[in-house]
Design a protein around this motif. Structure first.
Motif, PDB file in Angstrom:
ATOM      1  N   HIS A 132      12.067  -2.863   0.113  1.00 12.61           N
ATOM      2  CA  HIS A 132      11.925  -1.865   1.159  1.00 12.61           C
ATOM      3  C   HIS A 132      10.503  -1.427   1.443  1.00 12.61           C
ATOM      4  CE1 HIS A 132      15.988  -1.368  -0.675  1.00 12.61           C
ATOM      5  NE2 HIS A 132      16.329  -1.420   0.591  1.00 12.61           N
ATOM      6  N   TYR A 133       9.629  -1.512   0.462  1.00 13.59           N
ATOM      7  CA  TYR A 133       8.274  -1.019   0.705  1.00 13.59           C
ATOM      8  C   TYR A 133       7.299  -1.620  -0.295  1.00 13.59           C
ATOM      9  CZ  TYR A 133       8.753   2.096  -3.322  1.00 13.59           C
ATOM     10  OH  TYR A 133       8.932   2.594  -4.584  1.00 13.59           O
ATOM     11  N   THR A 134       6.020  -1.522   0.052  1.00 17.99           N
ATOM     12  CA  THR A 134       4.958  -1.976  -0.837  1.00 17.99           C
ATOM     13  C   THR A 134       4.177  -0.778  -1.344  1.00 17.99           C
ATOM     14  OG1 THR A 134       2.951  -3.332  -1.009  1.00 17.99           O
ATOM     15  CG2 THR A 134       3.385  -2.317   1.109  1.00 17.99           C
ATOM     16  N   PHE A 135       3.683  -0.867  -2.553  1.00 18.56           N
ATOM     17  CA  PHE A 135       2.904   0.221  -3.122  1.00 18.56           C
ATOM     18  C   PHE A 135       1.509   0.228  -2.518  1.00 18.56           C
ATOM     19  CE2 PHE A 135       6.018  -0.801  -6.450  1.00 18.56           C
ATOM     20  CZ  PHE A 135       6.617   0.440  -6.559  1.00 18.56           C
ATOM     21  N   ALA A 136       1.083   1.376  -2.049  1.00 25.38           N
ATOM     22  CA  ALA A 136      -0.249   1.518  -1.472  1.00 25.38           C
ATOM     23  C   ALA A 136      -0.568   2.999  -1.333  1.00 25.38           C
ATOM     24  CB  ALA A 136      -0.306   0.848  -0.098  1.00 25.38           C
ATOM     25  N   PRO A 137      -1.831   3.350  -1.421  1.00 23.36           N
ATOM     26  CA  PRO A 137      -2.210   4.747  -1.161  1.00 23.36           C
ATOM     27  C   PRO A 137      -1.866   5.103   0.275  1.00 23.36           C
ATOM     28  CG  PRO A 137      -4.022   3.517  -2.162  1.00 23.36           C
ATOM     29  CD  PRO A 137      -2.992   2.515  -1.756  1.00 23.36           C
ATOM     30  N   CYS A 138      -1.283   6.246   0.483  1.00 18.61           N
ATOM     31  CA  CYS A 138      -0.893   6.640   1.832  1.00 18.61           C
ATOM     32  C   CYS A 138      -0.607   8.133   1.869  1.00 18.61           C
ATOM     33  CB  CYS A 138       0.343   5.856   2.285  1.00 18.61           C
ATOM     34  SG  CYS A 138       1.791   6.125   1.244  1.00 18.61           S
ATOM     35  N   VAL A 139      -0.466   8.654   3.080  1.00 18.21           N
ATOM     36  CA  VAL A 139      -0.015  10.033   3.250  1.00 18.21           C
ATOM     37  C   VAL A 139       1.476   9.960   3.474  1.00 18.21           C
ATOM     38  CG1 VAL A 139      -0.196  12.117   4.644  1.00 18.21           C
ATOM     39  CG2 VAL A 139      -2.224  10.710   4.227  1.00 18.21           C
ATOM     40  N   ALA A 140       2.297  10.473   2.602  1.00 16.92           N
ATOM     41  CA  ALA A 140       3.729  10.253   2.657  1.00 16.92           C
ATOM     42  C   ALA A 140       4.497  11.446   2.093  1.00 16.92           C
ATOM     43  CB  ALA A 140       4.079   8.987   1.873  1.00 16.92           C
ATOM     44  N   GLY A 141       5.870   8.365   3.152  1.00 17.20           N
ATOM     45  CA  GLY A 141       7.103   7.675   3.015  1.00 17.20           C
ATOM     46  C   GLY A 141       7.591   8.044   1.712  1.00 17.20           C
TER      47      GLY A 141
END
Length: 485
Positions: free
Chosen positions: A150-159
């Protein structure tokens, strides 16, 4: 609806209901055990049917190299079968809350054999094409979703906030001790889901106890669950929990590989082009009579891709489907051109005088995280000696494959005729041939400063004593009008 349907109706199962309404309906139905289970992310190796179903596990992850059947070279359909099997266990739980499954597809769908592997690390940073970066993200998403993930790990403002691999263990010394303290500190600080990833039984037991004792408030648990559920509802995981197998044909497809090839050529940085600025060495003559190709990285797809490819730390060899630099050169040259390949050219080869020029690809071995820590940053595998010996005999293009700037001695720079920082170009070596033979011009600019000596590090453009070998933003083109002074 029939009377039976009315009795069975749950707002949280209604795809037409608002997300907030679905959360409001589901949250009160959940026991503490189920809430704690939703906050737990486990590695696929411990993902038994009973554990997922009985604890209502909320998330799963595959670490680098942890694929179906414990093998690295597997098809996307194998991944889809595996993830769907885990998902069925989750749907068998009392409330049927689906899993979210994550993976490190950090430079393309690199954990699945046959997939597209885009330029990695500073490579994509060297191209300033925002539209290209978005297309790469979209292509990666399609290939990952085809596998059921469903998703990949990455720095983000969050999903939702998810801790890193065994991240909680780092909150105490020795690492992993006083686990109860680690859990309370992390959860109270705002972590919503914990990548445990193995000792999930202890995590569930300790977090449950912390809530019951009041050391972690139920309000904080409900806050975490609301965030987790919001992501699952917003991503339609309840409606579409299984792999989208209609996307399987997109994995490693020509469209995606062409995109990766474009990314390669746009991320390459030309650092030198000719010993005389008035007489550029590139582009190369594709119709030359005889070409020497050499170096440890000229015919090694694993070296091109670097770490986090199929396996955690990466490896050498034919680890995926793609085009090496040697393959690309052979495809690009004319029909009458002979390409001679020797990883380390023999004395007899170096003594020949019938090579028009040489292409030598050297660089680092794959690594990940602390395995790459290096205080010397020299070109390994005797790369300097190899470049020196070849350049002493033939006009030479040096291609450096690395995840960072390495030491380039002034005498070596003077000896070679041209130098390309290729970073970790990934699966499509054809992008390198596109620019060295002049089908496209160089566009990449240094996203980091290239140091003269390791003693200068860290080296930033704002420093008063800024004295780089190549400054931030440097990058030549074959078009003299576009090249910096």
């Amino acid at each position: 609806m029939s009377q039976a349907e009315v009795l069975d109706y749950c707002v949280y199962k209604d795809p037409n209901a608002a997300v907030d309404a679905r959360i409001k309906d589901l949250l009160p139905r959940m026991t503490l055990k189920e809430k704690v289970g939703q906050m737990t992310m486990i590695e696929r190796r411990v993902g038994t049917h009973d554990a997922i179903k009985d604890l209502s596990i909320g998330g799963m992850v595959s670490t680098g190299g942890s694929g179906p059947f414990g093998k690295v070279k597997t098809e996307s359909s194998d991944w889809a079968d595996m993830v769907d099997r885990f998902q069925k266990s989750a749907l068998d739980s009392r409330l049927g809350i689906p899993l979210i499954y994550g993976i490190d597809a950090i430079h393309g769908n690199n954990s699945i054999y046959g997939a597209t592997i885009f330029p990695h690390n500073v490579g994509l940073g060297a191209t300033r094409d925002a539209d290209l970066a978005q297309k790469i993200g979209e292509a990666t998403a399609l290939e990952v979703r085809a596998s059921g993930i469903h998703y990949t790990f990455a720095p983000c403002v969050a999903g939702v906030v998810i801790s890193d691999w065994r991240g909680l263990d780092r909150l105490s010394e020795p690492r992993g001790s006083n686990y109860r303290y680690c859990i309370s500190s992390a959860i109270n600080a705002g972590i919503d889901m914990v990548m445990v990833p193995y000792r999930y039984k202890l995590f569930v037991e300790d977090l449950t106890s912390l809530v019951e004792s009041g050391e972690v408030q139920m309000a904080r648990i409900d806050d975490a669950i609301e965030r987790i559920l919001r992501v699952k509802f917003a991503a339609s995981v309840f409606e579409f929990p299984f792999a989208n197998r209609s996307l399987l044909d997109t994995v490693g497809c020509k469209l995606h590989r062409d995109l990766a090839r474009e990314a390669v050529r746009k991320s390459l940085v030309l650092l030198k082009n000719g010993k005389d600025l008035k007489n550029p060495f590139l582009p190369l003559d594709r119709n030359a009579k005889r070409i020497l190709v050499a170096g440890t990285h000229a015919n090694d797809l694993g070296y091109q891709c670097g770490g986090w490819t199929a396996d955690w730390k990466g490896s050498s060899g034919n680890i995926a489907i793609g085009t090496t630099i040697l393959d690309a050169i052979k495809e690009a040259v004319g029909d009458e051109t002979e390409v001679v390949y020797e990883q380390y050219p023999s004395t007899e080869t170096l003594a020949r005088r019938d090579f028009s020029y040489a292409v030598v690809a050297v660089g680092e071995e794959p690594y990940a995280e602390t395995l790459g820590d290096n205080s010397e940053l020299v070109i390994p595998f005797d790369g300097v000696d190899l470049l020196s010996s070849v350049a002493g005999c033939f006009p030479t293009l040096a291609i450096l494959i690395s995840g960072r700037p390495l030491v380039l001695e002034p005498w070596l720079l003077e000896k070679i005729d041209a130098l390309i920082a290729a970073w970790l170009p990934g699966s499509e070596g054809g992008g390198i041939a596109d620019v060295v033979f002049g089908d496209h011009d160089f566009e990449g600019k240094l996203p980091v400063t290239w140091f003269k000596r390791v003693e200068q590090l860290p080296l930033h453009a704002e420093m008063n004593a800024y004295d780089p070998l190549f400054s931030l933003g440097f990058g030549l083109t074959c078009n003299k009008e576009k090249s910096p002074n």
